[in-house]
Structures are given as C-alpha cells and as structure tokens.
Design a protein around this motif. Structure first.
Motif, PDB file in Angstrom:
ATOM      1  N   ARG A 128      10.656  15.421  44.724  1.00  0.00           N
ATOM      2  CA  ARG A 128      11.411  15.910  45.870  1.00  0.00           C
ATOM      3  C   ARG A 128      12.788  16.385  45.410  1.00  0.00           C
ATOM      4  N   LYS A 133      20.294  21.916  52.380  1.00  0.00           N
ATOM      5  CA  LYS A 133      20.562  20.604  52.948  1.00  0.00           C
ATOM      6  C   LYS A 133      21.048  20.694  54.390  1.00  0.00           C
ATOM      7  N   GLN A 184       9.033  20.504  53.562  1.00  0.00           N
ATOM      8  CA  GLN A 184       9.533  19.366  54.331  1.00  0.00           C
ATOM      9  C   GLN A 184      10.276  19.877  55.560  1.00  0.00           C
ATOM     10  N   ALA A 187      14.329  15.571  59.860  1.00  0.00           N
ATOM     11  CA  ALA A 187      14.420  14.850  61.128  1.00  0.00           C
ATOM     12  C   ALA A 187      15.132  15.688  62.198  1.00  0.00           C
ATOM     13  N   ARG A 188      16.189  16.378  61.764  1.00  0.00           N
ATOM     14  CA  ARG A 188      16.979  17.158  62.742  1.00  0.00           C
ATOM     15  C   ARG A 188      16.224  18.365  63.257  1.00  0.00           C
ATOM     16  N   LYS A 209       9.142  14.975  59.043  1.00  0.00           N
ATOM     17  CA  LYS A 209       9.926  13.772  59.303  1.00  0.00           C
ATOM     18  C   LYS A 209       9.963  13.524  60.803  1.00  0.00           C
ATOM     19  N   ARG A 239      11.414   7.921  58.991  1.00  0.00           N
ATOM     20  CA  ARG A 239      12.644   7.849  58.179  1.00  0.00           C
ATOM     21  C   ARG A 239      13.796   7.131  58.890  1.00  0.00           C
TER      22      ARG A 239
END
Ligand code: PEP
Ligand code: MN
Length: 338
Positions: A128, A133, A184, A187-188, A209, A239
């Motif tokens: 990963r 980001k 990936q 979460a956001r 996520k 997570r």
C-alpha cells in the motif's frame, strides 16, 4: 431477485437477461466456477412475482431467490458461501489472512523501496502507499500524485507485489487504474457515488473503506454502487468510527467486521492503523480484527516514522510489522486459517 443457473450456457444467460430487460430490469451476470448467478437490477415490484414464477419454471434454472435488501449483489442472500477476490495471484476471502502494508504516503523512491522490501520479507502480499492523500487541511502534504503512482508500479513490478493506492476523485480513476492493482476508496469518499461508479467501471478490484460515521447499511449500499457496474471485486475495510474517546484517533468497530461478514459475501478487512493513531495500539487492534474474522489487514509501516510526512505516529517500524505478521499467523492458525 437473483436467478441461479445450473446450466449456464451463453444462450440461457442471454434469455434470462433479455427477459429482465423486457420488464425494465438491468442485469448483472456473475460467473462462478460452479454456478452462474444473474442479479436483477432495479425495483419493479409489480412484475417481481410473475417473473420469479417464470424463471423458476425454466429447466436450466436451479432456483430464484428474492432479495429484499437494498443491496442485492453484495448481500450474503445472493450467494452460497463467501466470494474470493483475486488480485494477481493473491486471493482475498479464502483461508489466508492477507497482509497489505506500506507507508501512509509515498514520499520518495528510497523510502518506498525500503518499506516495500521489508514488508515483503515479512510476508505482506500487497504493497500500500498513498499518492493522492485526502488531508483535512489543504496546507498539509497532499501526496506526490502521478510521480508516486509511477514509483508504486515500478516497485510493485520489481518485487512482484500488487499495489493498492487511494483514488480521491472520479477524475483520477483512469490514471490510478493504469498504475495500481487495487483502487482504494477512502473513508471520506465512501459515499462519493460518482467515484464509486467510475472505480467500478475501471474493472479493477476496489478496496472500500467504511466512512467513519457510516452505518453498516450505508457501507453495504456504497459497495453495491461498485457492484452495480458489474465489478464484483470489492474488498470491504473497517477503519474505525468517530466516538467520544479522545485517547484514540477513531474507535475500531470490531462488531462491524462480524456484521459485514453476515450481511455480505465480500471479503472484509481491517485497517488497525487509523483507529489507533499511535503505533503501540496497532498490533492489538490488528489481532482483534483477525480474531473477528478479518480476511485481510491494511497496515501502515514506515522506515523512519519520525520524519514521515503523513501519519508517522501510527506507522509500525519494519521490525514491529515483522513481529505482528508472526502473531497474525498464529491467531489465523488457531482459527483454522493461514
Ligand atoms: C489511508 O489509508 O491512508 C487513509 C487515508 O485511510 P482512511 O480513508 O481510512 O482515512
Ligand atoms: Mn494514513
């Protein structure tokens, strides 16, 4: 509804899909080794009973299952047993607890190379590393972008490790899919529906996520967005969720691992790094995840965490990851896994 075929010839599959289309449904064909399952996409309750009766009467249909959940394709009702998602030669959802590890963010070729070599030696099967980001502040390090993607794919090739990296927006899907083996979704972005669809259409496996304030049902519906594009290669990853406790960054919701595995046939994994926020808590959370049935772990590792540009305090040192990998194998073995 789900139509399970016992004789899945192309003609039989076409016949079912055409019939669904006639009644205003879309269809999703999932060809397994033994069975072929056709999911009806859409909500036309007025025709459901009639269609189910007609399909059940066809000689090549094994059974028709009504799926009442708002997430049909990813629901455990739609499959016997668990599904296995393949990433290259790595299988998620089988007997192995797959270790995915690497830095939060790719910072340089040297950094990535050092971390990747060490996690591979400890048994990680997927590398990963963040290129784009999702930072809370616009002034924080945003990732090296395309340069990081190139480093990831180069090192992945050199070390024969598939690569997982976050795609932050629908516009980035094409470029990220060119370099990565797993997309990936952070979460956001769990409910960024355009991104979910675009990632699904890429055909690449998607690691989804759970949003840190998303219910299990919202998470399943988000996975359904990806699946509804015909891409069933979805990995669910818990997570941590927001709670009132300030000593942890998030709270790992271990129950969510159990529930996700009940609700869905998809592989379910745990990221122990982001709920911990500090490295001393990471191994315990990782092992709790495995004990709860996690099919994979996604762990942040850094060779020099004190100078990390992102999430240094929660990164394991390479030696600590090696030790965790041994402990994971012991717990997995105790549970009849690898
Ligand atoms: C990450 O994996 O580095 C990350 C940003 O994760 P999350 O979306 O879970 O916060
Ligand atoms: Mn991180």
């Amino acid at each position: 509804m789900i139509v399970i075929l016992k004789r899945p010839t192309e003609e039989n599959i076409r016949l079912v899909c055409r019939k669904l289309e006639q009644y205003g449904y879309g269809s999703n064909v999932s060809q397994g080794e033994e069975k072929t399952i056709i999911g009806a996409i859409g909500t036309r309750p007025e025709h459901r009973a009639l269609l189910m009766e007609q399909f059940a009467g066809l000689p090549f249909v094994e059974r028709v299952v009504p799926v009442l959940k708002p997430y049909k394709l990813v629901s455990s009702e739609s499959r016997d047993g668990r599904s296995v998602v393949k990433v290259g030669s790595v299988s998620f959802g089988g007997s192995e607890v797959v270790l995915c590890a690497g830095p939060c963010a790719v910072e340089s070729f040297e950094q990535l190379s050092a971390v990747a070599g060490s996690v591979k030696a400890s048994g990680a099967k997927v590398l990963r590393g963040g290129a784009f980001k999702p930072r809370s502040s616009p002034y924080d390090f945003q990732g090296l972008g395309e340069k990081a993607l190139e480093m990831l794919s180069e090192l992945g090739r050199q070390l024969d490790l598939p690569v997982a990296t976050e795609v932050r927006s629908a516009r980035q899907v094409e470029i990220v899919a060119e370099h990565a083996d797993v997309l990936q979704i952070g979460a956001r972005n769990m409910q960024n529906f355009d991104l979910l669809r675009e990632a699904g259409h890429s055909g690449k496996p998607v690691l989804l996520k759970r949003g840190f304030s998303a219910t299990i049902e919202e998470w399943m519906k988000a996975a359904e967005y990806v699946a509804s594009t015909g891409n069933m290669n979805v990995l669910l990853c818990e997570r941590g969720v927001r709670t009132f406790e300030p000593q942890e960054r998030f709270t790992l919701d271990v129950t969510a691992v159990l529930l996700a595995r009940q609700h869905s046939h998809l592989p379910v994994g745990v990221d122990p790094s982001h709920p911990a926020g500090r490295r001393d808590l990471v191994p315990g959370l990782a092992l709790a995840g495995v004990a709860a049935g996690a099919d994979f772990l996604l762990v942040e590792v850094h060779n020099d965490p004190d100078s990390a540009l992102c999430d240094g305090p929660q990164a394991l040192l390479p030696d600590q990851f090696a030790e965790l990998a041994c402990q994971v194998r012991s717990v997995a073995k105790a549970l009849g896994r690898q």
